[in-house]
Scaffold this motif. Structure first.
Motif, short mmCIF file in Angstrom:
data_model
loop_
_atom_site.label_atom_id
_atom_site.label_comp_id
_atom_site.label_asym_id
_atom_site.label_seq_id
_atom_site.Cartn_x
_atom_site.Cartn_y
_atom_site.Cartn_z
N ALA A 56 33.78 39.29 114.95
CA ALA A 56 33.08 40.58 114.77
C ALA A 56 34.09 41.71 114.77
O ALA A 56 34.01 42.64 113.96
N ALA A 93 35.97 46.80 108.09
CA ALA A 93 35.02 47.77 107.54
C ALA A 93 35.49 49.19 107.80
O ALA A 93 35.36 50.08 106.96
N ALA A 94 36.08 49.39 109.00
CA ALA A 94 36.50 50.75 109.35
C ALA A 94 37.57 51.24 108.38
O ALA A 94 37.61 52.42 108.03
N LEU A 99 34.58 44.37 111.84
CA LEU A 99 34.44 45.81 112.08
C LEU A 99 35.73 46.55 111.73
O LEU A 99 35.71 47.61 111.11
#
Ligand code: SF4
Ligand code: SF4
Ligand code: SF4
Ligand code: SF4
Lengths: 652, 200
Positions: free
Chosen positions: B17, B24-25, B21
């Protein structure tokens, strides 16, 4: 999904709504009257949404009834017309028919009583004309929506595409007002004809006429008119194609009687009652295939198309207990309302108020000289007992009555808190823009809070902020554009200077070489040559070095640069020395020439620019002197003025 | 041993995860307006220099670097409040040292007195003045920000700052500020009264 309405289709409900006392009774009993011409008409140039037109008449002009007074400006504005024949006695600022009581440019027209018409041009063959031509005619006739804010009808129709249903709004839900009611009773046929013209223009599949159930006479008049229309339509469609009958039934207007509930005459509310659909937020009825027009607008369209008459008059209700003969009347646009009141037997009581429009949405007038305009539907002069003036405002008790009454499903009490706190972002979040300012919330509020007042102020404030933001954005762009321009100009100037300097240098170099040549100093010349060669050699070396690529070259370039700099410096010193010498030689040579009086030409050549320079300096000095003199003169004049001023004040 | 499996599984999930994340950031980063742009967007762009900086943008930069919010008289309290909101600082009253919040004005050139010196054109930060050397000059009222900067340089003093007249379209419904016609039996008097009316 297309909207469809049939004569038997179900009626829906809009949320909220109230039942204020109707009080239409005395005003709607008698026929529409026609008063004698008023002594003076005040025709404001600003009567519609949009920019004012440009005046095309002057003081002293004689104008005919129906003659345009303005040429519509940008944005498809509407012209205003002379509403009767007469002389223009003045064009000046006059109180506007507006809650602010501000003044605006107004044409004062003194009627001559002849009612002589300007040439009228009815559209006899409307079917042969394109939609655009008919709409242009409607615009030239100054037709605007007579029910609401006075939006230009042609623009509304032109902006509406794919219309399924045209709704003619004869609901007139506000208490007291009976203008549309009387118009429908007396002119149902013309309204129907006008509605058909509008239907043709919008290509609407259905025509629906909506009337509230408290106007049975108007409904009966329409039923009769529709029947007559079907008979004539049968005749005209005689022998037409078999599809004709289907088309005819479709063209058959549908009369819908809607239950009385304020504000069912609101555009969005009436659509909801008839179709059960909601107009999308920030959308238009046209987005769901519906166009709505007021009955009086349909009547005006009929007059404009079939008779070539501009919009010159409208039905106004004059009512209230302070008026002896309440009723409705045809009022020429521009008629001052005190004339209408006087004709109706106005008996002002103590602290009499006069309201423009109905008690729910109207405003108290600031001046009785304000004229009737296209959107004026009622002049109300209530006594104190009849309409109590607003009481002192108390705190909101969060009873929720306003929320139940709001037809737009808003939260009026929440809006009120936010408006008081000037939280405009919050107001936007709570959809203040959807408030139709119907006044239902203020009507039910037990705390006597003038809620609509808060919303109007907040709306105006939000609008103002938006305008300011746009303006500041434009100012920013202009500022930045200017900065960029100044920057560019500066660079161009520098570039020019650089070029000029280069040119100077080149010229000097040329002179220097010449001087060295004339001086015949072989040693120096040789030295200079060698130096020039060296400079040339180092320059290409620096040039050829860069293509080698950045890798590893950094360490190599630095020492070489240093060498370059050193040689450059040496070169510069040498060049300066050479320059100085050359200059001296030149000077000597010239001095000699002058002494010998031999070379006249060069002297002349040298003196000419000197003369030029001297002239220019003299001119500049003269200019400066003139400027100074001017300044002194001005200062003196000012002094004089101030002294006379002080003298004046001393005397006074 | 089952607790070990649990820990390993959870760690693996957390790691996965975290990677997602993190990716994605970086991948979907939203380029937000730099703070200076946002501040500049709130300033009135009058470019008058009353704040002590040569225009609104320099002041915006100064605010971003910690200068006080209350130096812009044309923006007034409303702008100070908005800035305070944006920056999460305390809203202070306008600093009187820089001037007072005045009525909106617009420059008007008395055209028959204009000598065509072009000095005002050079002073106007938003190019709102139109003219040429030795020709009459005029102000484009819609573009004028009312900054006052053209008044000083005019050698013949023919520029006036006049208040912007309220038009009905931009009137703010201040009903308590207008006299309402109240017609008494006999005479016409005007007294002030709010107009919200309703059926009793
Ligand atoms: S005035 Fe606005 S808030 Fe009040 S009831 Fe009407 S729509 Fe709702
Ligand atoms: S009706 Fe009046 S008192 Fe009741 S909640 Fe609404 S605003 Fe408050
Ligand atoms: S005082 Fe305000 S309007 Fe004037 S330059 Fe400074 S920030 Fe801009
Ligand atoms: S015209 Fe004068 S007051 Fe208006 S923006 Fe330009 S310099 Fe400022």
């Amino acid at each position: 999904m297309a909207v469809e309405i049939s004569a038997t289709s179900k009626l829906w409900r809009f949320p909220g709504g109230i039942h204020p006392p109707e009080r239409k009774a005395p005003a709607n009993l008698n026929n529409i009257q026609r008063f004698p011409l008023p002594p003076m008409l005040f025709i404001p140039l600003h009567q519609h949404i949009g920019e004012d037109g440009e005046l095309c008449v002057a003081v002293g002009d004689y104008v005919l009834k129906g003659q345009p007074l303005t040429i519509p400006g940008v944005n498809n504005g509407l012209p205003v017309h002379a509403t009767t024949s007469g002389t223009i006695t003045a064009i000046h600022e006059h109180p506007l028919n507006h809650p602010s009581g501000l003044t605006g440019l107004t044409v004062c027209l003194e009627p001559d009583g002849k009612e002589a018409w300007y040439p009228r041009q009815p559209l006899n063959n409307m079917d042969a004309l394109s939609q655009r031509e008919v709409l242009q005619h409607l615009q030239a006739m100054g037709i605007a929506g007579l029910g609401g804010a006075g939006f230009p009808t042609a623009r509304k129709v032109a902006g509406a595409k794919n219309i399924d249903v045209l709704i003619i709004n004869g609901v007139e839900c506000e208490p007291y007002i009976a203008s549309d009611d009387r118009l429908m009773r007396e002119h149902a046929k013309e309204i129907l004809a006008g509605s058909h013209i509008l239907q043709k223009l919008t290509f609407a599949k259905q025509l629906v006429i909506a009337i509230e159930d408290n106007k049975p006479e108007a409904a009966a008049a329409f039923r009769e008119a529709i029947e007559q229309f079907s008979v004539t339509a049968d005749f005209s469609a005689d022998g037409a194609d078999p599809a004709g009958s289907a088309a005819r039934t479709n063209r058959q207007p549908i009369l819908k009687i809607v239950p009385t509930r304020y504000p069912s005459g609101g555009e969005k509310q009436l659509i909801q009652v008839l179709t059960g659909k909601q107009v999308p937020v920030r959308g238009l009825p046209a987005d769901i295939g519906i166009l709505m027009q007021n009955v009086a607008t349909a009547y005006a369209v009929e007059r404009a198309v079939n008779h070539g008459e501009p919009l010159l008059e409208r039905v106004v209700t004059i009512t209230g207990e302070a008026v002896k003969n309440p009723g409705t009347a045809w009022a020429l646009l521009g008629t001052p309302i005190d004339y209408l009141l006087a004709q109706s037997g106005f008996k002002p009581g103590k602290k009499q108020r006069v309201i423009m429009g109905g008690p729910m949405m109207g405003f108290t007038v600031t001046n009785l000289q304000i004229p009737v305009i296209k959107t004026t539907n009622c002049v109300l002069a209530p006594t104190h007992k009849e309409l109590t003036p607003p009481q002192a405002e108390m705190a909101c008790i969060r009873c929720g009555a306003c929320e139940i009454a709001c037809p737009a499903s808003l939260l009026p009490q929440q809006l009120q808190w936010l408006a008081k706190a000037q939280d405009y972002a919050g107001l936007k979040q709570h959809h203040l823009a959807d408030c139709i300012e119907c006044g239902a919330c203020a009507y039910v509020c037990p705390s006597q809070i003038p809620l609509v007042q808060y919303y109007r102020q907040a709306k105006a404030e939000i609008r103002e902020q938006t305008i300011e933001q746009q303006k500041s954005e434009i100012a920013r762009q202009r500022f930045e554009a200017r900065q960029a321009r100044l920057e560019r100009e500066k660079e161009e100037r520098l570039e020019k200077h650089r070029k000029a300097a280069e040119a100077r240098k080149a010229a000097q170099a040329a002179r220097q070489s010449e001087a060295t040549a004339t001086e015949q100093d072989p040693v120096k010349a040789a030295l200079a040559r060698v130096k020039a060669k060296k400079a040339q050699q180092t320059a290409p070396a620096a040039n050829t070095e860069s293509p080698q690529g950045p890798a590893g070259s950094a360490s190599q370039t630095t020492p070489e640069h240093k060498v370059d700099q050193k040689t450059d410096q040496k070169d510069a010193v040498a060049a300066a020395v050479a320059r100085a010498k050359a200059k001296k030689a030149e000077r000597d040579r010239l001095a000699q020439a002058e002494n010998n009086n031999e070379a006249e030409k060069p002297i002349a050549a040298k003196n000419a620019p000197d003369h030029d320079k001297k002239d220019a300096v003299a001119a500049a000095v003269a200019r400066a002197k003139a400027k100074k003199a001017e300044r002194e003169r001005l200062a003196q004049a000012e002094n004089n003025a101030s002294t006379t001023n002080t003298k004046g004040s001393d005397n006074g | 041993m089952s607790w070990l499996v649990g820990i390993i599984a959870l760690s693996a999930i957390a790691l996965a995860a975290g990677l997602i994340l993190g990716f994605a950031a970086i991948r979907f980063r939203v380029e937000s307006d730099p703070i200076v742009e946002q501040i500049d967007g709130l300033l009135p762009q009058t470019q008058c220099g009353q704040c002590g900086y040569p225009g609104c943008r320099p002041y915006a930069e100064a605010i971003a670097n910690g200068d006080e919010l209350n130096k812009c008289p044309p923006g007034g309290q409303a702008t100070i409040d908005q800035l305070a909101d944006l920056l999460g600082r305390e809203a202070k009253p306008l600093d009187e040292a820089h001037g007072e919040e005045a009525q909106k004005t617009v420059a008007v050139i008395r055209e028959d007195e204009c000598i065509g010196c072009t000095k005002c054109i050079q002073a106007c930060p938003v190019d709102a003045i139109l003219g040429a050397a030795k020709q009459m000059h005029t102000v484009i009222a819609d573009e004028c920000t009312g900054c006052d900067l053209c008044v000083e340089p005019c050698p013949v003093d023919c520029i006036d700052m006049v208040p912007v007249a309220t038009k009905p379209e931009r009137w703010k419904w201040q009903l308590d500020q207008i006299p309402v016609a109240v017609v008494d039996a006999g005479q016409n008097t005007a007294t002030s009264a709010p107009s919200a009316s309703k059926v009793s």
